[in-house]
Design an enzyme around this catalytic site. Structure first.
Site, mmCIF file in Angstrom:
data_model
loop_
_atom_site.group_PDB
_atom_site.id
_atom_site.type_symbol
_atom_site.label_atom_id
_atom_site.label_comp_id
_atom_site.label_asym_id
_atom_site.label_seq_id
_atom_site.Cartn_x
_atom_site.Cartn_y
_atom_site.Cartn_z
ATOM 1 N N TYR A 20 -2.913 9.903 -7.896
ATOM 2 C CA TYR A 20 -2.716 8.481 -7.605
ATOM 3 C C TYR A 20 -3.669 7.604 -8.417
ATOM 4 O O TYR A 20 -3.292 6.541 -8.915
ATOM 5 C CB TYR A 20 -2.913 8.240 -6.105
ATOM 6 C CG TYR A 20 -3.026 6.790 -5.716
ATOM 7 C CD1 TYR A 20 -1.924 5.936 -5.784
ATOM 8 C CD2 TYR A 20 -4.245 6.255 -5.289
ATOM 9 C CE1 TYR A 20 -2.028 4.608 -5.439
ATOM 10 C CE2 TYR A 20 -4.358 4.922 -4.936
ATOM 11 C CZ TYR A 20 -3.251 4.102 -5.013
ATOM 12 O OH TYR A 20 -3.358 2.780 -4.664
ATOM 13 N N LYS A 21 -4.907 8.041 -8.560
ATOM 14 C CA LYS A 21 -5.897 7.270 -9.309
ATOM 15 C C LYS A 21 -5.762 7.467 -10.822
ATOM 16 O O LYS A 21 -6.489 6.837 -11.595
ATOM 17 C CB LYS A 21 -7.307 7.649 -8.856
ATOM 18 C CG LYS A 21 -7.657 7.199 -7.437
ATOM 19 C CD LYS A 21 -9.053 7.670 -7.048
ATOM 20 C CE LYS A 21 -9.427 7.235 -5.639
ATOM 21 N NZ LYS A 21 -9.660 5.779 -5.547
ATOM 22 N N HIS A 25 0.821 -1.214 0.000
ATOM 23 C CA HIS A 25 0.000 0.000 0.000
ATOM 24 C C HIS A 25 0.854 1.262 0.000
ATOM 25 O O HIS A 25 0.315 2.373 0.133
ATOM 26 C CB HIS A 25 -0.912 0.018 1.236
ATOM 27 C CG HIS A 25 -2.057 -0.953 1.152
ATOM 28 N ND1 HIS A 25 -2.112 -2.115 1.887
ATOM 29 C CD2 HIS A 25 -3.184 -0.948 0.390
ATOM 30 C CE1 HIS A 25 -3.221 -2.775 1.603
ATOM 31 N NE2 HIS A 25 -3.893 -2.093 0.697
ATOM 32 N N ARG A 31 -15.481 -4.498 1.430
ATOM 33 C CA ARG A 31 -15.387 -3.048 1.299
ATOM 34 C C ARG A 31 -15.462 -2.702 -0.181
ATOM 35 O O ARG A 31 -15.329 -3.581 -1.045
ATOM 36 C CB ARG A 31 -14.088 -2.505 1.908
ATOM 37 C CG ARG A 31 -12.843 -2.922 1.137
ATOM 38 C CD ARG A 31 -11.564 -2.408 1.772
ATOM 39 N NE ARG A 31 -11.456 -0.967 1.717
ATOM 40 C CZ ARG A 31 -10.858 -0.303 0.718
ATOM 41 N NH1 ARG A 31 -10.331 -0.961 -0.310
ATOM 42 N NH2 ARG A 31 -10.778 1.007 0.734
ATOM 43 N N GLU A 62 -14.795 -1.566 -7.299
ATOM 44 C CA GLU A 62 -14.311 -2.887 -6.912
ATOM 45 C C GLU A 62 -15.018 -3.333 -5.627
ATOM 46 O O GLU A 62 -14.966 -2.623 -4.621
ATOM 47 C CB GLU A 62 -12.805 -2.870 -6.670
ATOM 48 C CG GLU A 62 -11.995 -2.522 -7.895
ATOM 49 C CD GLU A 62 -10.507 -2.455 -7.609
ATOM 50 O OE1 GLU A 62 -9.718 -2.377 -8.571
ATOM 51 O OE2 GLU A 62 -10.128 -2.478 -6.411
ATOM 52 N N ASN A 71 -14.006 -0.089 -3.286
ATOM 53 C CA ASN A 71 -12.960 0.827 -3.733
ATOM 54 C C ASN A 71 -13.374 1.337 -5.114
ATOM 55 O O ASN A 71 -14.188 0.714 -5.793
ATOM 56 C CB ASN A 71 -11.619 0.099 -3.804
ATOM 57 C CG ASN A 71 -10.461 1.047 -4.070
ATOM 58 O OD1 ASN A 71 -10.479 2.194 -3.631
ATOM 59 N ND2 ASN A 71 -9.462 0.573 -4.782
#
Length: 255
Positions: A219-220, A96, A126, A168, A128
């Site tokens: 980052y994305k 990570h 979860r 996701e 994402n």
């Protein structure tokens, strides 16, 4: 995975167990396999590979040792900007590592402690999200030449068709024999054009993107085209309050 598929979709999958003698039938793929549980030589390939080839989504195995989690294996086909081959052997904080902001506020410290306490029979999940250009599932670094240039093709005229929200659904299961954690990822894509048909979703997406820290946008991988997305969505956002939850709050989709 076999037990879950047979229980949830009995019309497609059958699992019969007589002690260590198992009989697995996968009707959609015409697989009829008898094997001895625990004896890998009775399967045509390694057990993890055998069953994940028949399941949708990506799977990784995190072994727990030395009060940490390590990526020890996996079967992936739809990686989103990460590489299993690169991450193999890394600890929880190491894989990570590229995520901005979260380390400084202790997100991954708390997440690791939570996962180390994950109990067998009590899986968690979860969500994402990121964004992808064109309905492409595999955006792994190894295949960057195939999809990377697409980010530069977005224009105000084609943004609604090209840009897709990628969600996701991530699930984590404690495995009963190895005590490792099975991490499953199912990816879903929806175009901006389809999001716009749901008033609540298009307004919420606009507000999320407008408030996204620049570090996370970078980052994305959104920076090349995010201005086109927010500009288009802004025109249809009147700023009115939205209800909580993901329900669409409308009974039909406009054509």
């Amino acid at each position: 995975i076999m037990q879950s598929l047979a229980a949830d979709y009995p019309e497609h999958f059958t699992l019969t167990r007589d002690g260590a003698n198992w009989h697995w039938v996968n009707h959609p793929l015409n697989i009829d396999q008898r094997f001895v549980f625990g004896d890998a030589s009775t399967l045509p390939c390694e057990p993890f590979e055998y069953i994940t080839r028949q399941a949708q989504g990506d799977f990784t195995l995190q072994d727990q040792r030395d009060h940490n989690l390590y990526v020890d294996g996996g079967m992936v086909t739809c990686q989103a900007d990460w590489s299993l081959e690169f991450d193999i052997g890394m600890s929880f904080h190491e894989w990570h590592g590229p995520v901005p902001l979260a380390h400084d506020i202790g997100v991954f410290d708390r997440a690791l402690q939570y996962l180390l306490r994950l109990q067998y029979g009590h899986p968690v999940r979860r969500l994402n999200w990121t964004m992808t250009i064109n309905p492409r599932m595999d955006t792994s670094p190894e295949n960057y030449p195939d999809w990377g240039p697409d980010r530069a093709t977005v224009t105000p005229e084609n943004v609604a068709q090209k840009v897709h929200l990628r969600v996701e659904l991530q699930t984590l299961f404690r495995l009963p024999r190895s005590n490792a954690i099975l991490f499953g990822i199912r990816c879903y894509l929806i175009s901006l054009q389809d999001i716009e048909r749901v008033e609540k979703w298009r307004k919420r997406l606009h507000r999320v993107l407008k408030s996204l820290p620049p570090e996370l946008a970078e980052y994305k991988g959104l920076t090349r085209y995010m201005a086109h997305v927010t500009s288009r969505l802004e025109a249809a956002d009147d700023g009115a309050p939205l209800s909580l939850g993901i329900q669409p709050d409308q009974s039909f989709l406009p054509t």
